[in-house]
Write an enzyme that holds these catalytic residues in place. Structure first.
Site, short mmCIF file in Angstrom:
data_model
loop_
_atom_site.label_atom_id
_atom_site.label_comp_id
_atom_site.label_asym_id
_atom_site.label_seq_id
_atom_site.Cartn_x
_atom_site.Cartn_y
_atom_site.Cartn_z
N ARG A 86 27.55 65.54 -2.86
CA ARG A 86 28.11 65.38 -1.86
C ARG A 86 27.38 65.49 -0.35
O ARG A 86 27.50 64.45 0.10
CB ARG A 86 29.16 66.39 -1.94
CG ARG A 86 29.58 66.10 -1.26
CD ARG A 86 31.43 67.19 -1.08
NE ARG A 86 31.54 68.14 -1.70
CZ ARG A 86 30.84 68.77 -1.18
NH1 ARG A 86 30.81 69.86 0.00
NH2 ARG A 86 30.78 70.01 -2.20
N TYR A 90 43.43 43.89 8.03
CA TYR A 90 43.73 44.50 6.40
C TYR A 90 44.94 44.97 6.12
O TYR A 90 44.64 46.01 6.85
CB TYR A 90 42.77 44.77 5.94
CG TYR A 90 42.83 45.43 4.70
CD1 TYR A 90 42.62 44.44 3.45
CD2 TYR A 90 42.84 46.65 4.03
CE1 TYR A 90 43.56 44.95 2.02
CE2 TYR A 90 42.96 47.13 3.06
CZ TYR A 90 43.00 46.13 1.38
OH TYR A 90 43.68 47.16 0.97
N ASP A 135 35.13 45.95 11.95
CA ASP A 135 35.31 45.54 10.74
C ASP A 135 34.51 44.12 10.49
O ASP A 135 35.77 43.63 10.36
CB ASP A 135 36.87 45.77 9.79
CG ASP A 135 37.08 45.98 8.54
OD1 ASP A 135 35.67 44.85 7.96
OD2 ASP A 135 37.90 46.79 7.97
N LYS A 176 33.15 43.79 -0.95
CA LYS A 176 32.83 42.15 -0.62
C LYS A 176 31.63 42.25 -0.92
O LYS A 176 30.92 42.52 -1.76
CB LYS A 176 33.60 42.26 0.52
CG LYS A 176 35.62 43.14 0.94
CD LYS A 176 36.41 43.40 -0.17
CE LYS A 176 37.93 43.59 -0.52
NZ LYS A 176 38.30 44.62 -0.63
C1 LIG Z 1 38.39 43.67 5.97
C2 LIG Z 1 38.62 44.49 5.51
N1 LIG Z 1 39.06 45.96 5.68
C3 LIG Z 1 38.41 46.90 4.47
C4 LIG Z 1 39.09 46.89 3.51
C5 LIG Z 1 39.38 47.96 2.29
O1 LIG Z 1 38.28 47.74 1.76
P1 LIG Z 1 38.52 48.52 0.40
O2 LIG Z 1 38.45 47.91 -0.43
O3 LIG Z 1 36.53 48.82 -0.23
O4 LIG Z 1 38.57 50.60 0.41
C6 LIG Z 1 39.69 45.74 2.93
C7 LIG Z 1 39.66 45.20 1.67
O5 LIG Z 1 40.02 44.35 0.69
C8 LIG Z 1 39.71 44.57 3.73
O6 LIG Z 1 39.91 43.67 3.26
#
Ligand SMILES: Cc1ncc(COP(=O)(O)O)c(C=O)c1O
Length: 386
Positions: A53, A105, A177, A202
């Site tokens: 961990r 998101y 992000d 992604k």
């Molecule tokens: C721009 C963005 N940030 C964060 C996330 C969250 O990521 P995760 O689905 O890997 O938890 C997403 C998910 O679609 C996203 O599109």
């Protein structure tokens, strides 16, 4: 000829940093250290690893690689993008205030409003495409500004240089992000961000076969706090998933070039299609922030949203797609098509969506790296159903 050696380019770093051959066997691909613990030589004496961990050699390799790609000093990976965002927010304290983009998101405001607001954190949501809105929203308790650029799904940009200058002046951290662009097309740290976060699910992984998240740091104390949170809260990424991302990033540069070329092609096609009412893509000259997109990013990427006019139109076309797959997520080699109002942004509620302009007829596409002619044919035949 100059004696000065140029530093390694992006694709070289993606393939080589943290990806060195295994010192024991010479294996070119990094080993997956599937272990929960490590043997110790005597009390307090070990080879730098005590418990999985806390640390794992496959994870160390990935963290080194992703820090190098984003131009950060360190990176810490987590079990999903949301787990990475959660860890970043956990570094704050009750009473702290965060200024956020108003079109993140959907899962991010869900975490902020439905979990962390109950623990005394405060969040304000503003349209960060105008930096003055960010400045106005700051108060004496603000510790962080959290933005996505371009936004999901309306593709609105934030001027990172401008917002980071405000944040520096007011001693507030800017967290970006960067999931939509990947470090290949956008380098927020070079533009002044204090931290970058990704859903590695992604483009970084790129093959729609694993979840993950990363926070890339610019200061030692950020990395120390996040390493502590990996140990204390335990939302770490498994060695197998670390390995998948290490493999995925090796082709990030070539994938992104094709995503971008096909993205531009599909955006042009959609903007000339009679059934499509509006197209949202920063690479179209009529995008209101086209000039900023050209300055701030080195490509326009694969994400495009378009207006079909109604829920019924969206459904008619989405039922017909064959090459494109109807589903949530983005950034995979396959073209994914989704309906933000009922999928990624359902948690915002009708009122929340209306406030930022997400309609029931909006469709989002993540253009994959199939032959672009096949994607265009598929969209054309699906749009004929409207
Ligand atoms: C721009 C963005 N940030 C964060 C996330 C969250 O990521 P995760 O689905 O890997 O938890 C997403 C998910 O679609 C996203 O599109």
């Amino acid at each position: 000829m100059s004696n000065k050696r140029r530093s390694a380019g992006f694709a070289t770093r993606a393939i080589h940093v943290g990806q060195e051959p295994d010192s024991e066997t010479g294996a070119v691909a990094p080993p997956i250290f599937a272990t929960s613990t490590y043997v110790q030589q005597e009390i307090g004496e070990h080879k730098g690893y005590e418990y999985a961990r806390v640390s794992n050699p496959t994870r160390d390799r990935l963290e080194k690689n992703l820090a190098a790609l984003e131009g950060g000093t360190a990176a810490k990976v987590f079990s999903s993008g949301m787990a990475a965002i959660n860890a970043i927010i956990t570094t704050l304290k009750a009473g702290d205030h965060v200024v956020c983009g108003n079109n993140l998101y959907g899962g991010t405001p869900r975490l902020f409003n439905q979990v962390w607001a109950d623990f005394g954190l405060e969040f304000s949501y503003v349209d960060t495409s105008d930096a003055r809105n960010v400045e106005r929203a700051l108060n004496q308790h603000t510790r962080m500004v959290f933005v996505e650029t371009p936004t999901n799904p309306l593709m609105v940009l934030t001027d990172l240089r401008e917002v980071s200058a405000i944040c520096k002046r007011r001693k507030v951290d800017l967290v970006v992000d960067n999931t939509f662009m990947s470090p290949y097309f956008q380098q927020p740290i070079a533009l002044g961000a204090d931290m970058v976060v990704h859903s590695t699910t992604k483009f970084l992984n790129g093959h729609s076969d694993g979840l993950g998240g990363v926070a890339v740091c610019t200061r030692p104390e950020q990395a120390e706090k996040l390493a502590f949170l990996q140990k204390a809260a335990g939302a770490i990424l498994s060695p197998f998933e670390c390995w998948l991302i290490l493999r995925g990033v090796k082709t990030l540069a070539v994938r992104m070039k094709t995503h971008d070329a096909s993205g531009r092609n599909v955006a042009q096609f959609l903007s000339g299609h009679k059934k499509v009412k509006k197209v949202f893509y920063p690479g179209l000259a009529d995008h209101p922030q086209y000039e900023l997109a050209k300055q701030q990013m080195t490509g326009f990427g694969a994400l495009i949203s378009f207006e079909t006019g109604s829920l019924s139109n969206a459904n008619k076309m989405l039922r017909k797609v064959r090459v494109c797959s109807l589903g949530e997520s983005l950034g995979g080699v396959e073209t994914l098509i989704s309906h933000p109002a009922t999928m990624t942004h359902a948690a915002l509620g009708e009122k929340g969506r209306k406030a930022i302009g997400i309609t029931d007829g909006l469709v989002r596409i993540s253009v994959g790296i199939e032959d672009v002619e096949d994607i265009l044919d598929d969209l054309d035949q699906a749009l004929a159903a409207i």
